[in-house]
Write a protein that holds these residues in place. Structure first.
Motif, short mmCIF file in Angstrom:
data_model
loop_
_atom_site.label_atom_id
_atom_site.label_comp_id
_atom_site.label_asym_id
_atom_site.label_seq_id
_atom_site.Cartn_x
_atom_site.Cartn_y
_atom_site.Cartn_z
N VAL A 97 0.83 -1.20 0.00
CA VAL A 97 0.00 0.00 0.00
C VAL A 97 0.87 1.25 0.00
O VAL A 97 0.53 2.26 -0.63
CB VAL A 97 -0.97 -0.01 1.21
CG1 VAL A 97 -1.71 1.30 1.36
CG2 VAL A 97 -1.94 -1.18 1.09
N SER A 98 2.02 1.21 0.67
CA SER A 98 2.89 2.39 0.74
C SER A 98 3.99 2.39 -0.31
O SER A 98 4.84 3.28 -0.32
CB SER A 98 3.50 2.49 2.14
OG SER A 98 4.30 1.37 2.40
N HIS A 99 3.98 1.42 -1.21
CA HIS A 99 4.96 1.37 -2.30
C HIS A 99 4.33 1.85 -3.60
O HIS A 99 3.12 1.74 -3.79
CB HIS A 99 5.44 -0.08 -2.53
CG HIS A 99 6.60 -0.46 -1.68
ND1 HIS A 99 7.90 -0.35 -2.09
CD2 HIS A 99 6.65 -0.94 -0.42
CE1 HIS A 99 8.71 -0.76 -1.13
NE2 HIS A 99 7.97 -1.12 -0.11
N ASP A 100 5.16 2.36 -4.49
CA ASP A 100 4.70 2.61 -5.85
C ASP A 100 4.63 1.26 -6.54
O ASP A 100 5.56 0.45 -6.45
CB ASP A 100 5.67 3.52 -6.61
CG ASP A 100 5.58 4.96 -6.15
OD1 ASP A 100 4.47 5.40 -5.81
OD2 ASP A 100 6.63 5.62 -6.12
N CYS A 101 3.53 1.02 -7.22
CA CYS A 101 3.38 -0.21 -7.99
C CYS A 101 3.16 0.16 -9.44
O CYS A 101 2.67 1.25 -9.76
CB CYS A 101 2.21 -1.04 -7.45
SG CYS A 101 2.52 -1.67 -5.79
N VAL A 102 3.54 -0.72 -10.30
CA VAL A 102 3.33 -0.56 -11.74
C VAL A 102 2.10 -1.39 -12.06
O VAL A 102 2.11 -2.60 -11.87
CB VAL A 102 4.58 -1.05 -12.53
CG1 VAL A 102 4.33 -1.01 -14.01
CG2 VAL A 102 5.79 -0.21 -12.14
N SER A 120 -9.24 4.74 -12.31
CA SER A 120 -9.13 5.15 -10.91
C SER A 120 -7.68 5.33 -10.46
O SER A 120 -7.42 5.98 -9.46
CB SER A 120 -9.78 4.10 -10.01
OG SER A 120 -9.03 2.89 -10.04
N GLY A 121 -6.72 4.72 -11.18
CA GLY A 121 -5.33 4.77 -10.75
C GLY A 121 -5.03 3.76 -9.66
O GLY A 121 -3.94 3.75 -9.11
N HIS A 122 -6.01 2.94 -9.30
CA HIS A 122 -5.85 1.91 -8.28
C HIS A 122 -6.06 0.53 -8.92
O HIS A 122 -6.75 0.41 -9.93
CB HIS A 122 -6.90 2.06 -7.17
CG HIS A 122 -6.77 3.33 -6.40
ND1 HIS A 122 -7.36 4.50 -6.81
CD2 HIS A 122 -6.13 3.60 -5.24
CE1 HIS A 122 -7.09 5.45 -5.93
NE2 HIS A 122 -6.33 4.93 -4.98
N VAL A 175 -3.54 -1.47 -4.52
CA VAL A 175 -2.27 -0.79 -4.74
C VAL A 175 -2.47 0.40 -5.69
O VAL A 175 -3.45 0.47 -6.42
CB VAL A 175 -1.21 -1.75 -5.34
CG1 VAL A 175 -0.90 -2.88 -4.36
CG2 VAL A 175 -1.65 -2.31 -6.67
N THR A 176 -1.53 1.32 -5.63
CA THR A 176 -1.51 2.46 -6.54
C THR A 176 -0.10 2.58 -7.08
O THR A 176 0.83 1.94 -6.59
CB THR A 176 -1.88 3.79 -5.82
OG1 THR A 176 -0.95 4.01 -4.77
CG2 THR A 176 -3.29 3.73 -5.27
N GLY A 177 0.06 3.42 -8.06
CA GLY A 177 1.40 3.60 -8.60
C GLY A 177 1.53 4.89 -9.35
O GLY A 177 0.55 5.55 -9.67
#
Length: 160
Positions: free
Chosen positions: A38-43, A49-51, A67-69
Protein backbone atom coordinates in the motif's frame (compact mmCIF):
# COMPACT_ATOMS: atom_id res chain seq x y z
CA UNK A 1 -22.03 -25.82 -26.62
CA UNK A 2 -22.14 -28.10 -29.68
CA UNK A 3 -20.30 -31.37 -28.95
CA UNK A 4 -18.57 -31.07 -32.34
CA UNK A 5 -16.45 -28.18 -31.07
CA UNK A 6 -12.85 -28.85 -30.14
CA UNK A 7 -11.10 -26.91 -27.40
CA UNK A 8 -7.35 -26.86 -27.11
CA UNK A 9 -5.47 -25.32 -24.23
CA UNK A 10 -2.29 -23.94 -25.73
CA UNK A 11 -0.93 -22.26 -22.60
CA UNK A 12 -1.61 -23.45 -19.05
CA UNK A 13 -2.51 -20.87 -16.40
CA UNK A 14 0.67 -19.37 -14.97
CA UNK A 15 1.42 -17.66 -11.68
CA UNK A 16 2.47 -14.05 -12.13
CA UNK A 17 5.68 -13.04 -10.39
CA UNK A 18 5.89 -9.94 -8.21
CA UNK A 19 9.15 -8.18 -9.12
CA UNK A 20 10.95 -4.85 -8.80
CA UNK A 21 14.25 -3.38 -9.90
CA UNK A 22 17.15 -3.47 -7.45
CA UNK A 23 17.18 0.36 -7.63
CA UNK A 24 13.56 0.54 -6.46
CA UNK A 25 14.25 -1.84 -3.58
CA UNK A 26 17.40 0.12 -2.61
CA UNK A 27 15.44 3.40 -2.59
CA UNK A 28 12.18 2.21 -1.00
CA UNK A 29 13.09 -1.00 0.81
CA UNK A 30 11.59 -4.42 0.28
CA UNK A 31 8.04 -4.97 1.51
CA UNK A 32 7.79 -7.71 4.13
CA UNK A 33 4.00 -8.16 3.94
CA UNK A 34 1.32 -7.69 1.32
CA UNK A 35 -0.03 -4.75 3.31
CA UNK A 36 3.33 -3.00 2.85
CA UNK A 37 2.52 -2.74 -0.88
CA UNK A 38 0.00 0.00 0.00
CA UNK A 39 2.89 2.39 0.74
CA UNK A 40 4.96 1.37 -2.30
CA UNK A 41 4.70 2.61 -5.85
CA UNK A 42 3.38 -0.21 -7.99
CA UNK A 43 3.33 -0.56 -11.74
CA UNK A 44 -0.25 -1.39 -12.64
CA UNK A 45 -2.43 -2.07 -15.65
CA UNK A 46 -4.16 1.11 -16.80
CA UNK A 47 -7.30 1.87 -14.81
CA UNK A 48 -9.28 5.13 -14.73
CA UNK A 49 -9.13 5.15 -10.91
CA UNK A 50 -5.33 4.77 -10.75
CA UNK A 51 -5.85 1.91 -8.28
CA UNK A 52 -5.72 -1.85 -8.75
CA UNK A 53 -6.72 -4.73 -6.52
CA UNK A 54 -4.18 -7.53 -6.56
CA UNK A 55 -5.38 -10.94 -5.35
CA UNK A 56 -2.86 -13.52 -4.23
CA UNK A 57 -2.63 -17.09 -3.06
CA UNK A 58 -0.11 -17.48 -0.28
CA UNK A 59 0.87 -19.52 2.75
CA UNK A 60 -2.25 -18.46 4.69
CA UNK A 61 -4.77 -18.71 1.86
CA UNK A 62 -6.02 -15.98 -0.44
CA UNK A 63 -5.40 -12.32 0.27
CA UNK A 64 -5.97 -9.08 -1.59
CA UNK A 65 -4.48 -5.63 -1.42
CA UNK A 66 -5.35 -2.37 -3.18
CA UNK A 67 -2.27 -0.79 -4.74
CA UNK A 68 -1.51 2.46 -6.54
CA UNK A 69 1.40 3.60 -8.60
CA UNK A 70 3.01 6.41 -10.43
CA UNK A 71 2.89 4.42 -13.65
CA UNK A 72 0.13 2.50 -15.33
CA UNK A 73 0.26 0.95 -18.77
CA UNK A 74 -1.93 -1.06 -21.09
CA UNK A 75 0.64 -3.59 -22.38
CA UNK A 76 2.80 -6.13 -20.60
CA UNK A 77 5.86 -4.74 -22.39
CA UNK A 78 5.19 -1.22 -21.03
CA UNK A 79 4.75 -2.58 -17.49
CA UNK A 80 8.03 -4.52 -17.77
CA UNK A 81 9.97 -1.49 -19.06
CA UNK A 82 8.61 0.72 -16.26
CA UNK A 83 9.54 -1.90 -13.66
CA UNK A 84 13.07 -2.28 -15.03
CA UNK A 85 13.37 1.54 -14.97
CA UNK A 86 12.68 1.49 -11.22
CA UNK A 87 9.16 2.95 -11.22
CA UNK A 88 7.77 0.36 -8.81
CA UNK A 89 6.73 -3.20 -8.06
CA UNK A 90 4.84 -5.10 -10.75
CA UNK A 91 3.13 -8.39 -11.43
CA UNK A 92 4.63 -9.88 -14.59
CA UNK A 93 4.13 -13.17 -16.38
CA UNK A 94 6.92 -15.64 -15.56
CA UNK A 95 8.03 -15.87 -19.19
CA UNK A 96 8.44 -12.09 -19.22
CA UNK A 97 10.26 -11.75 -15.88
CA UNK A 98 12.47 -14.86 -15.91
CA UNK A 99 15.39 -13.56 -18.00
CA UNK A 100 15.41 -10.20 -16.20
CA UNK A 101 15.53 -11.94 -12.80
CA UNK A 102 18.34 -14.23 -14.01
CA UNK A 103 20.26 -11.17 -15.25
CA UNK A 104 19.73 -9.31 -11.96
CA UNK A 105 17.75 -6.54 -13.67
CA UNK A 106 14.69 -7.47 -11.60
CA UNK A 107 14.42 -9.14 -8.21
CA UNK A 108 11.55 -11.18 -6.76
CA UNK A 109 9.33 -9.48 -4.19
CA UNK A 110 7.32 -11.49 -1.64
CA UNK A 111 7.84 -14.74 -3.59
CA UNK A 112 5.60 -16.68 -1.21
CA UNK A 113 2.61 -14.92 -2.82
CA UNK A 114 1.51 -15.68 -6.40
CA UNK A 115 -1.29 -14.47 -8.62
CA UNK A 116 -2.63 -17.11 -10.97
CA UNK A 117 -3.01 -16.01 -14.58
CA UNK A 118 -5.51 -17.14 -17.15
CA UNK A 119 -3.71 -19.22 -19.74
CA UNK A 120 -4.87 -19.39 -23.33
CA UNK A 121 -7.20 -21.72 -25.21
CA UNK A 122 -8.62 -21.88 -28.70
CA UNK A 123 -12.01 -23.25 -29.67
CA UNK A 124 -12.90 -24.31 -33.19
CA UNK A 125 -15.78 -26.21 -34.77
CA UNK A 126 -13.93 -29.17 -36.21
CA UNK A 127 -10.49 -30.60 -36.80
CA UNK A 128 -11.57 -31.73 -40.23
CA UNK A 129 -11.70 -28.30 -41.90
CA UNK A 130 -9.36 -26.32 -39.67
CA UNK A 131 -8.21 -23.25 -41.63
CA UNK A 132 -4.48 -23.13 -42.28
CA UNK A 133 -4.28 -19.70 -40.59
CA UNK A 134 -5.73 -21.12 -37.36
CA UNK A 135 -3.39 -24.10 -37.45
CA UNK A 136 -0.42 -21.78 -38.08
CA UNK A 137 -1.47 -19.49 -35.20
CA UNK A 138 -1.70 -22.42 -32.78
CA UNK A 139 1.72 -23.68 -33.89
CA UNK A 140 3.30 -20.22 -33.55
CA UNK A 141 1.92 -19.67 -30.04
CA UNK A 142 3.09 -23.11 -28.91
CA UNK A 143 6.56 -22.49 -30.38
CA UNK A 144 6.92 -19.03 -28.79
CA UNK A 145 5.69 -20.16 -25.38
CA UNK A 146 7.94 -23.21 -25.37
CA UNK A 147 10.90 -21.02 -26.32
CA UNK A 148 10.19 -18.88 -23.24
CA UNK A 149 10.32 -21.97 -21.00
CA UNK A 150 6.59 -21.88 -20.35
CA UNK A 151 4.90 -24.98 -18.96
CA UNK A 152 4.21 -27.78 -21.39
CA UNK A 153 1.27 -27.42 -23.70
CA UNK A 154 -1.70 -29.62 -22.95
CA UNK A 155 -3.17 -32.01 -25.45
CA UNK A 156 -6.45 -31.33 -27.23
CA UNK A 157 -9.63 -32.09 -25.34
CA UNK A 158 -13.16 -32.63 -26.56
CA UNK A 159 -15.66 -30.12 -25.09
CA UNK A 160 -19.29 -31.05 -24.49
Amino acid sequence: MDSGYVGRQILAPLSDAMVASPAHIAARGSPSTLQDLVSHDCVISARPSGHATWRFAGPNGEKEVQVTGRFSGNTARALRKATVAGLGIALLAPAMAKLDVQAGVLVPVLPQYRRTGHGMSVLYPSRRHLPLAVSAFIGLVIQKMNAADAPEVHRSVRRR
